[in-house]
Every structure is written in C-alpha cells, then in structure tokens.
Design a protein around this motif. Sequence first.
Motif: not given
Length: 192
Positions: A129-133, A140-141, A163-174
Amino acid sequence: MLIRTDAGQLPQRESVLEVLMRFTPAAVSLAVLLAVSSSISHGQKPTSIDSRSVQWAERGAAAYTAGNFNGATDAYETALALDPRNSVAFVGLARIARSQDLPGKAIRYYDEALDLDPKDVTILQQQGVAMLEKGAVESARSNLARIKESCKSRCTAADELAAAIASNSAQPQRIVATSELKPVPTGAPLKD
C-alpha cells in the motif's frame, strides 16, 4: 616429529603424509560440525524479543493511537535501541511515516521489518500500500505475488492489496504540466 622406541633403536622421523593421515579425519569432522551448527543458528528466528523493547513498542503504539507522532517515534526508536530484532517497532515507524505522507521512508522501515521476517504477509501488504502511495504499482504487484506465494490459499492480506492495486489502477493518473510546477525555495526540506 620424532618417534620414541623402547628397544633402544634410533628415533625415526614421521613423514608429513603420516601426520596428515592421522589428523585429517578429526579436522574434517570438526569442520563439518562447525559448519552445520553455525548454519542452524543463523537460520533461526530470534527466540524472544527483549521485554523492555516490547514495552517500549507498546508505548509507541499507544502514543500513535493518541496522535502523538513524536512520542510514538521516540518510543519505537527506544524499542529498537533495546532490541533491533523488534519488527513491531519498524512497522510502527513505517505507519508514522505513512501518516506524515512519507511513503518512501515507510517502505524502508517495512524493508527492515521484512529483513527480520520475510514472509510476514501483513507487513508485505502494508508495504504494498505504501508503494502504491509512492506510485510504485509494479513493486506493489511484486509484493502481492510474494503474499500469494506465502499464503498458498486465499488470504485477507492478498485480497486487500489486490483491491488497493485495482483501485489505484482505476484512478486516472493526472499529468502535471511543467508550467504548474512551483520552484522549491533553496534550503527547504524535500518531501519524500
């Protein structure tokens, strides 16, 4: 080496080969014994953490819960000074770093905890999760794969990180335009 004889004969010199043949089996046995005993003790987890270190880690957890990050940091660092094998203290310091938006620092503390117990799926999940942040989705994978390898069957840590990875991947990257960046004043501390 001289050999004594009782019959009054002249002393004979023992050859190097004879000396080697006499002492080699004992030397080999001793070397094998030392190698086996040192590898056994090296691979074992610490039997117990210093009780004072455990108490300081508990104080750190209480201070963290109360929102006293400075007090929690001091307590966790004291716990590690008393016993550097206390992975709970490393995890506590990592949580504090994440609370302060310092995911890189948290990842390093999680690494220290994982050095003590590489298969702890909870620490792997929290580090993921910290890696995703931090934006390190592939790392993280990698942690998710390590969790799945350790669990062998379905486990909560793997589900939460997936779930955290999927949520992160679903968010558009600004994407930030260069014109939006503000210069950092000289001497200002950099954030992680």
